[in-house]
Every structure is written in C-alpha cells, then in structure tokens.
Write a protein that holds these residues in place. Structure first.
Motif, PDB file in Angstrom:
ATOM      1  N   VAL A  44     -19.224  -2.505   1.574  1.00 23.40           N
ATOM      2  CA  VAL A  44     -19.789  -3.348   2.620  1.00 23.40           C
ATOM      3  C   VAL A  44     -20.324  -4.626   1.992  1.00 23.40           C
ATOM      4  CG1 VAL A  44     -21.510  -3.502   4.457  1.00 23.40           C
ATOM      5  CG2 VAL A  44     -20.445  -1.300   3.936  1.00 23.40           C
ATOM      6  N   LYS A  45     -19.697  -5.737   2.349  1.00 23.74           N
ATOM      7  CA  LYS A  45     -20.148  -7.046   1.878  1.00 23.74           C
ATOM      8  C   LYS A  45     -21.178  -7.602   2.849  1.00 23.74           C
ATOM      9  CE  LYS A  45     -18.171 -11.624   1.216  1.00 23.74           C
ATOM     10  NZ  LYS A  45     -16.900 -12.341   1.160  1.00 23.74           N
ATOM     11  N   ASP A  46     -20.860  -7.557   4.124  1.00 22.28           N
ATOM     12  CA  ASP A  46     -21.753  -7.975   5.202  1.00 22.28           C
ATOM     13  C   ASP A  46     -21.258  -7.297   6.475  1.00 22.28           C
ATOM     14  OD1 ASP A  46     -19.618  -9.598   6.340  1.00 22.28           O
ATOM     15  OD2 ASP A  46     -20.136 -11.151   4.884  1.00 22.28           O
ATOM     16  N   ALA A  47     -21.869  -7.600   7.583  1.00 20.26           N
ATOM     17  CA  ALA A  47     -21.511  -6.916   8.837  1.00 20.26           C
ATOM     18  C   ALA A  47     -20.059  -7.142   9.238  1.00 20.26           C
ATOM     19  CB  ALA A  47     -22.430  -7.374   9.962  1.00 20.26           C
ATOM     20  N   ASN A  48     -19.466  -8.238   8.791  1.00 25.27           N
ATOM     21  CA  ASN A  48     -18.090  -8.557   9.177  1.00 25.27           C
ATOM     22  C   ASN A  48     -17.061  -8.228   8.105  1.00 25.27           C
ATOM     23  OD1 ASN A  48     -18.818  -9.669  11.729  1.00 25.27           O
ATOM     24  ND2 ASN A  48     -19.545 -11.486  10.661  1.00 25.27           N
ATOM     25  N   THR A  49     -17.488  -7.790   6.937  1.00 24.84           N
ATOM     26  CA  THR A  49     -16.562  -7.520   5.840  1.00 24.84           C
ATOM     27  C   THR A  49     -16.806  -6.125   5.288  1.00 24.84           C
ATOM     28  OG1 THR A  49     -16.642  -9.877   5.267  1.00 24.84           O
ATOM     29  CG2 THR A  49     -15.641  -8.386   3.661  1.00 24.84           C
ATOM     30  N   VAL A  50     -15.946  -5.193   5.712  1.00 29.92           N
ATOM     31  CA  VAL A  50     -16.055  -3.793   5.307  1.00 29.92           C
ATOM     32  C   VAL A  50     -14.665  -3.314   4.920  1.00 29.92           C
ATOM     33  CG1 VAL A  50     -16.655  -1.460   6.067  1.00 29.92           C
ATOM     34  CG2 VAL A  50     -17.987  -3.404   6.894  1.00 29.92           C
ATOM     35  N   HIS A  51     -14.558  -2.649   3.762  1.00 23.19           N
ATOM     36  CA  HIS A  51     -13.283  -2.101   3.300  1.00 23.19           C
ATOM     37  C   HIS A  51     -13.484  -0.632   2.956  1.00 23.19           C
ATOM     38  CE1 HIS A  51     -12.005  -6.223   3.052  1.00 23.19           C
ATOM     39  NE2 HIS A  51     -12.870  -6.486   2.089  1.00 23.19           N
ATOM     40  N   ASP A  52     -12.591   0.215   3.424  1.00 24.88           N
ATOM     41  CA  ASP A  52     -12.623   1.635   3.061  1.00 24.88           C
ATOM     42  C   ASP A  52     -11.640   1.862   1.918  1.00 24.88           C
ATOM     43  OD1 ASP A  52     -14.505   2.167   4.972  1.00 24.88           O
ATOM     44  OD2 ASP A  52     -13.091   2.950   6.440  1.00 24.88           O
ATOM     45  N   VAL A  53     -12.107   2.548   0.900  1.00 20.30           N
ATOM     46  CA  VAL A  53     -11.308   2.873  -0.276  1.00 20.30           C
ATOM     47  C   VAL A  53     -11.156   4.376  -0.325  1.00 20.30           C
ATOM     48  CG1 VAL A  53     -11.257   2.805  -2.799  1.00 20.30           C
ATOM     49  CG2 VAL A  53     -12.136   0.837  -1.523  1.00 20.30           C
ATOM     50  N   SER A  54      -9.944   4.860  -0.572  1.00 20.17           N
ATOM     51  CA  SER A  54      -9.731   6.308  -0.615  1.00 20.17           C
ATOM     52  C   SER A  54      -8.743   6.678  -1.713  1.00 20.17           C
ATOM     53  CB  SER A  54      -9.227   6.820   0.738  1.00 20.17           C
ATOM     54  OG  SER A  54      -8.016   6.186   1.086  1.00 20.17           O
ATOM     55  N   LEU A  55      -8.844   7.915  -2.139  1.00 17.36           N
ATOM     56  CA  LEU A  55      -7.921   8.464  -3.120  1.00 17.36           C
ATOM     57  C   LEU A  55      -7.069   9.493  -2.399  1.00 17.36           C
ATOM     58  CD1 LEU A  55      -7.078   8.416  -6.060  1.00 17.36           C
ATOM     59  CD2 LEU A  55      -8.783  10.173  -6.514  1.00 17.36           C
ATOM     60  N   THR A  56      -5.782   9.181  -2.233  1.00 23.53           N
ATOM     61  CA  THR A  56      -4.879  10.045  -1.495  1.00 23.53           C
ATOM     62  C   THR A  56      -3.857  10.660  -2.453  1.00 23.53           C
ATOM     63  OG1 THR A  56      -3.126   8.434  -1.036  1.00 23.53           O
ATOM     64  CG2 THR A  56      -5.045   8.412   0.442  1.00 23.53           C
ATOM     65  N   GLU A  57      -2.988  11.506  -1.937  1.00 24.29           N
ATOM     66  CA  GLU A  57      -1.940  12.088  -2.785  1.00 24.29           C
ATOM     67  C   GLU A  57      -0.968  11.021  -3.290  1.00 24.29           C
ATOM     68  OE1 GLU A  57       1.479  13.571   0.301  1.00 24.29           O
ATOM     69  OE2 GLU A  57      -0.255  14.892   0.036  1.00 24.29           O
TER      70      GLU A  57
END
Length: 92
Positions: A44-57
């Motif tokens: 979360v950078k700010d209310a308008n900048t959110v990135h989800d990071v995940s580890l998948t197969e």
C-alpha cells in the motif's frame, strides 16, 4: 535499483529507490485462497495505489500494471524484484 525492507513499530515497509525517486509501501499480510497461492501480501503506497503480491504454483505474481499489462514474458516487475531481494518472497 536499491531496495530495502525495514520493520518499525509493528509495521513493515518496503522502500524502493530507482534513481532519485524513492517509494515507500506498507506491507500487509493477506490470507490467500490456498488453492491459488501459498503466500500473499498487499503493498500500500496510498489510498489509490495498492498492489497484491502472491506466490502461486506458476511463481510470483503482482497486480501492478507493469506485471499485468506490459509484461508479456511475465518477468518480474519492480515490486517482485524488490520483494525477492529483501526476503519477502523466496528466490525462484
């Protein structure tokens, strides 16, 4: 690219510096759907900048525009490179 992660007051931040631009993201663990990912967190950078990071197969993934749209070979975006460099994600 210089990358660092630091823990302060029960809050983890990921700082990414490219040239003269420094961006700080709060790192928030999120519970992934275990059928899709084994680990996930939100940047979360700010209310308008959110990135989800995940580890998948299939490896590490990010919801940022660079990874999603401008990345046909699915190479790492800056968020994934920085997360791997500081140990938030394992090296593949």
């Amino acid at each position: 690219m210089k990358r660092s992660a630091k823990l302060s007051d029960d809050r983890t931040t990921l700082t990414i510096t490219i040239g003269d631009l420094t961006t700080v993201y709060e790192v928030i663990d999120i519970m992934p759907d275990t059928s899709l990912a084994s680990h996930a967190f939100r940047l979360v950078k700010d209310a308008n900048t959110v990135h989800d990071v995940s580890l998948t197969e299939h490896g590490a993934e990010c919801t940022c525009g660079s990874f999603t749209f401008r990345n046909p070979e699915r190479k790492y975006c800056k968020h994934l490179r920085a997360s791997i460099a500081v140990g938030l994600l394992p090296k593949e």
